[in-house]
Design a protein around this motif. Structure first.
Motif, short mmCIF file in Angstrom:
data_model
loop_
_atom_site.label_atom_id
_atom_site.label_comp_id
_atom_site.label_asym_id
_atom_site.label_seq_id
_atom_site.Cartn_x
_atom_site.Cartn_y
_atom_site.Cartn_z
N VAL A 134 -3.05 -6.80 -16.99
CA VAL A 134 -1.76 -6.48 -16.37
C VAL A 134 -0.63 -7.00 -17.25
CG1 VAL A 134 -0.26 -7.01 -14.39
CG2 VAL A 134 -2.62 -6.29 -14.02
N TYR A 135 -0.85 -8.13 -17.92
CA TYR A 135 0.17 -8.67 -18.83
C TYR A 135 0.48 -7.67 -19.94
CZ TYR A 135 2.70 -12.00 -21.76
OH TYR A 135 3.66 -12.62 -22.50
N SER A 136 -0.57 -6.96 -20.38
CA SER A 136 -0.37 -5.94 -21.42
C SER A 136 0.42 -4.75 -20.87
CB SER A 136 -1.72 -5.44 -21.94
OG SER A 136 -2.46 -6.51 -22.49
N GLU A 183 -0.11 -3.51 -0.15
CA GLU A 183 -0.37 -4.55 0.86
C GLU A 183 -1.86 -4.70 1.17
OE1 GLU A 183 3.95 -3.60 2.92
OE2 GLU A 183 2.09 -2.85 3.82
N GLU A 184 -2.57 -3.59 1.14
CA GLU A 184 -4.01 -3.66 1.43
C GLU A 184 -4.78 -4.45 0.39
OE1 GLU A 184 -4.90 0.46 1.75
OE2 GLU A 184 -4.42 0.58 3.90
N GLN A 185 -4.21 -4.59 -0.80
CA GLN A 185 -4.89 -5.34 -1.87
C GLN A 185 -5.08 -6.81 -1.50
OE1 GLN A 185 -6.09 -3.86 -4.62
NE2 GLN A 185 -5.21 -1.87 -4.05
N ILE A 186 -4.20 -7.32 -0.63
CA ILE A 186 -4.31 -8.74 -0.25
C ILE A 186 -4.62 -8.88 1.24
CG2 ILE A 186 -2.96 -9.77 -2.12
CD1 ILE A 186 -0.52 -9.66 -0.22
N ARG A 216 1.78 -14.19 -3.34
CA ARG A 216 0.91 -13.19 -2.71
C ARG A 216 1.31 -11.77 -3.12
NH1 ARG A 216 -0.42 -13.20 3.24
NH2 ARG A 216 -2.37 -12.30 2.51
N LEU A 217 2.61 -11.54 -3.24
CA LEU A 217 3.07 -10.21 -3.65
C LEU A 217 2.68 -9.95 -5.11
CD1 LEU A 217 4.52 -7.59 -3.08
CD2 LEU A 217 6.70 -8.73 -3.54
N ARG A 218 2.80 -10.98 -5.94
CA ARG A 218 2.40 -10.83 -7.35
C ARG A 218 0.92 -10.46 -7.44
NH1 ARG A 218 -0.46 -13.43 -10.61
NH2 ARG A 218 -0.68 -15.21 -9.22
N GLU A 219 0.10 -11.16 -6.62
CA GLU A 219 -1.34 -10.86 -6.61
C GLU A 219 -1.60 -9.42 -6.17
OE1 GLU A 219 -5.42 -12.27 -4.30
OE2 GLU A 219 -3.57 -13.42 -3.99
N ALA A 220 -0.86 -8.97 -5.16
CA ALA A 220 -1.04 -7.60 -4.66
C ALA A 220 -0.67 -6.57 -5.72
CB ALA A 220 -0.18 -7.39 -3.40
N ILE A 221 0.46 -6.81 -6.42
CA ILE A 221 0.90 -5.89 -7.47
C ILE A 221 -0.13 -5.82 -8.59
CG2 ILE A 221 2.66 -5.53 -9.27
CD1 ILE A 221 3.79 -4.89 -6.56
N GLU A 222 -0.64 -7.00 -8.98
CA GLU A 222 -1.63 -7.05 -10.06
C GLU A 222 -2.91 -6.31 -9.67
OE1 GLU A 222 -2.15 -11.15 -11.05
OE2 GLU A 222 -0.31 -11.25 -12.24
N LYS A 223 -3.36 -6.52 -8.44
CA LYS A 223 -4.58 -5.85 -7.99
C LYS A 223 -4.39 -4.34 -7.94
CE LYS A 223 -7.04 -9.38 -5.33
NZ LYS A 223 -7.54 -9.78 -4.01
N THR A 267 7.86 -2.27 -12.77
CA THR A 267 8.31 -1.01 -12.16
C THR A 267 7.73 -0.85 -10.76
OG1 THR A 267 8.46 0.01 -14.35
CG2 THR A 267 8.37 1.50 -12.45
N LEU A 268 6.42 -1.12 -10.64
CA LEU A 268 5.74 -1.03 -9.34
C LEU A 268 6.34 -2.01 -8.35
CD1 LEU A 268 3.38 0.36 -7.86
CD2 LEU A 268 1.87 -1.43 -8.74
N PHE A 269 6.65 -3.21 -8.84
CA PHE A 269 7.26 -4.27 -8.02
C PHE A 269 8.62 -3.83 -7.48
CE2 PHE A 269 10.22 -7.99 -8.23
CZ PHE A 269 9.70 -8.73 -7.18
N ASN A 270 9.46 -3.28 -8.35
CA ASN A 270 10.80 -2.85 -7.95
C ASN A 270 10.73 -1.67 -6.97
OD1 ASN A 270 12.30 -4.76 -9.40
ND2 ASN A 270 12.08 -3.60 -11.30
N ASN A 271 9.77 -0.76 -7.20
CA ASN A 271 9.59 0.36 -6.27
C ASN A 271 9.23 -0.14 -4.88
OD1 ASN A 271 10.18 2.32 -8.11
ND2 ASN A 271 8.05 2.82 -8.60
N TYR A 272 8.35 -1.14 -4.84
CA TYR A 272 7.91 -1.69 -3.56
C TYR A 272 9.10 -2.33 -2.83
CZ TYR A 272 5.49 -4.58 -0.12
OH TYR A 272 5.08 -5.16 1.05
N LEU A 273 9.91 -3.11 -3.58
CA LEU A 273 11.07 -3.76 -2.96
C LEU A 273 12.07 -2.74 -2.41
CD1 LEU A 273 11.90 -6.78 -5.34
CD2 LEU A 273 10.47 -6.74 -3.30
#
Length: 631
Positions: free
Chosen positions: A481-483, A528-531, A566-573, A490-496
């Motif tokens: 995910v770091y790569s 959200e289901e990822q976590i 928790r949100l970071r973990e969800a985005i990464e998953k 982008t996914l994070f901002n879309n979710y927000l």
């Protein structure tokens, strides 16, 4: 600073701490500082308390035990509060033997060793200073010099309580050397030391036929008996038994209940009355904390014998169970490995955790709580939050079984198996799979487990392997995910954007058509289901994120991708799930192309720089996760 400079400083410090004066001068010291006259029990409690405490989830953690004992906060809090603190306040529990009872390799001996070493260090501080009659073989409290008829006045004047009488040796010296002039008797500062046999005694049982009671109470000195003419002359007696030397400090009985009965009889009077019988003398006073340790089977045999009822009533039994927290168990193994000469072999991240998961699972008991399995219970014990369960559920489970942690795999077995993996020829690094394989191979050689237990333990090794598989995928997930960090942002901002519109009952602008549309429920739920956020909990989770965003904005801070764990973990998953095909191909390709090779190098560098992997275990992890994803 050279070692010789340190030795010189140490010698200078000893000279600074040394003190010698008359009893009259010591009396003035006590008048100014009554703490100098504290009892052995009080000294141990203040020693522990001096290192500080910390409250965590309504539980007191004593920092004194931090570096050597892990995961036993509840047992230690009970030990300190119910025994040491009560004893320090002169409550009746100080007249009891402290018996530490628990499974093998549970930390009983380590705990006693810490108390002994702690006393040695504490006696070198101003608060823990110990003064004794100079030349006394039992390093006796100088206040014993005050005649019993005058003690009430002295106690009132000094604000202390005086208990105990002069030992036979000091009684004679007071008459012969000082002519009864108590004020002239010399007093000196002493330092508790196991090596010098000052304030610490240790008794270990051996063959009852050869062990002598003199080991505890001292013996007649036959080389001087002709000179002094009587066995009741203190000068013809060696006051060098363990009970004599432990005066003012701590007496350890190793494997106490294996001792012959005659060795335990001396403790009846010592615990209740503070004195014991030796030679042809009156009862000898002793101020010492008696701590013993034994295992559960020995204790059950002991209490089954009616002859032991008198001694049993003089005991406070404290259970010292195995640790039940995975993260604390890891620290135990790390500590034991650090003490070895195997630092040249790298231990991959999560290798010790995999072993710890296996160990803890063997020690836990199934709970009656609905929907709670051993893995969830293990995670809750380790401080993780499990959806649908609260702090009250955790406490209920902890109180469900009094004997939880008294059985299972012991740390010695685990560290022996880790050692067998470390010692293999030409090994540069060991990972979790190596450790779990070693644990599995060792079960066939384990002398005390039944066939049923073996099957159960093999199942726990499989569970530990599954837990490690998830950890391994998570490591690769983060590195990949770091790569693709821009994609994650982008996914994070879309979710927000979507949750802000959802919580405010607003529309959101479609980036392609420019139309106002409803928030993308599918996108939000896929993250959200990822976590494990359920349909019922989604609204509360989204509102919590929005409140956190608003709080950051008010403080002039930016709410970023890694702000909310928790949100970071969800985005990464979520991103990892979307990229799974790319990850599969990259990690499992035998002949990676230029782009794949670049990505592999980036991921490997990330694992090495940020996560503590070496080149060997980083590449092994990549290959292993590749095989997992291709199953």
């Amino acid at each position: 600073m050279s070692i010789f400079k340190k030795i010189s400083d140490y010698r200078a410090e000893n000279e600074r701490l040394a003190w010698k004066g008359t009893f009259a001068e010591y009396y003035e010291l006590v008048r100014k500082n009554p703490k100098l006259a504290m009892t052995a029990h009080s000294r141990v409690f203040h020693m522990i308390a001096s290192k500080g405490t910390e409250e965590r989830n309504g539980q007191i953690r004593y920092k004194f035990f931090d570096n050597d004992i892990f995961g036993l906060d509840r047992a230690l809090e009970k030990l300190v509060e119910e025994y040491f603190h009560s004893s320090a306040r002169r409550l009746d529990v100080r007249k009891r033997i402290l018996l530490l009872m628990g499974p093998v390799s549970g930390g009983k001996s380590t705990l006693v060793t810490m108390l002994k070493k702690g006393l040695e260090e504490y006696s070198r501080t101003d608060d823990g200073a110990v003064y004794a009659i100079s030349g006394c073989p039992m390093h006796e409290d100088p206040l014993h010099l005050i005649p019993s008829e005058l003690r009430a006045d002295a106690e009132k004047e000094l604000g202390v309580k005086i208990e105990g009488n002069l030992c036979p040796s000091c009684q004679m010296r007071l008459k012969t050397e000082y002519g009864g002039r108590i004020e002239d008797v010399m007093v000196e500062r002493v330092f508790i030391s196991e090596v010098d046999r000052v304030g610490i005694g240790t008794f270990s049982p051996s063959d009852p036929k050869s062990q002598d009671i003199a080991d505890l109470t001292g013996s007649i000195d036959f080389s001087t008996i002709t000179e002094y003419g009587s066995e009741s002359d203190p000068r013809a007696y060696r006051f060098d038994g363990e009970l004599n030397k432990a005066n003012r400090g701590l007496m350890e009985f190793q494997e106490m209940l294996k001792c012959d009965e005659k060795f335990l009889w001396n403790l009846l009077s010592l615990t209740q009355e503070g004195n014991f019988k030796a030679g042809r003398f009156a009862l000898i006073s002793a101020d010492e904390l008696i701590v013993a340790h034994t295992n559960e089977s020995e204790y059950k045999s002991f209490i089954a014998n009616k002859k032991n009822e008198a001694l049993q009533s003089r005991m406070i039994v404290m259970q010292i169970p195995y640790n039940l927290k995975v993260s604390e168990e890891e620290k135990i193994y790390a500590k034991l490995i650090r003490q070895s000469d195997m630092n040249h072999v790298h231990i991959a991240p999560h290798a010790l955790r995999a072993a710890a998961i296996f160990s803890i699972l063997t020690r836990l008991k199934e709970t009656k709580k609905q929907g709670m399995d051993l893995v969830k219970k293990m995670r809750m014990y380790d401080g993780e939050s499990i959806e649908g369960y609260k702090e009250a559920d955790l406490k209920e489970m902890q109180n469900e079984y009094a004997e939880e942690g008294m059985t299972g795999i012991d740390p010695r077995y685990v560290i022996n198996r880790i050692s067998s993996a470390l010692i293999r020829k030409d090994v540069q690094c060991i990972n979790a799979l190596d450790v779990l394989r070693a644990l599995k191979d060792g079960l066939d050689q384990h002398p005390s487990i039944t066939k049923e237990e073996r099957e159960r333990y093999l199942n726990f090794i499989s569970v530990a392997r599954k837990e490690y598989d998830e950890l391994a995928k998570k490591e690769i997930q983060k590195a990949f995910v770091y790569s693709f960090e821009e994609s994650a942002k982008t996914l994070f901002n879309n979710y927000l954007d979507n949750i802000e519109a959802f919580c405010n009952w607003q529309k959101i602008k479609d980036p392609l058509t420019g139309e106002n549309v409803d928030p993308d429920e599918r996108l939000m739920r896929s993250i959200e289901e990822q976590i494990g956020i359920s349909e019922n909990a989604k609204k509360a989770f989204r509102e919590e994120i929005l409140i956190r965003m608003s709080s950051y904005q008010r403080k002039g801070k930016k709410f970023e991708y890694n702000t909310h764990e928790r949100l970071r973990e969800a985005i990464e998953k979520k991103l990892f799930t979307d990229l799974k095909d790319i990850v599969k191909i990259t990690t499992s390709s035998k002949t990676p192309d230029e782009q794949q090779l670049k990505r592999i190098n980036e991921v490997t560098a990330r694992l090495i720089e940020d996560n503590g992997y070496c080149p060997v275990c980083a590449n092994e992890l990549l290959r292993y996760v590749g095989s997992l994803l291709n199953r």
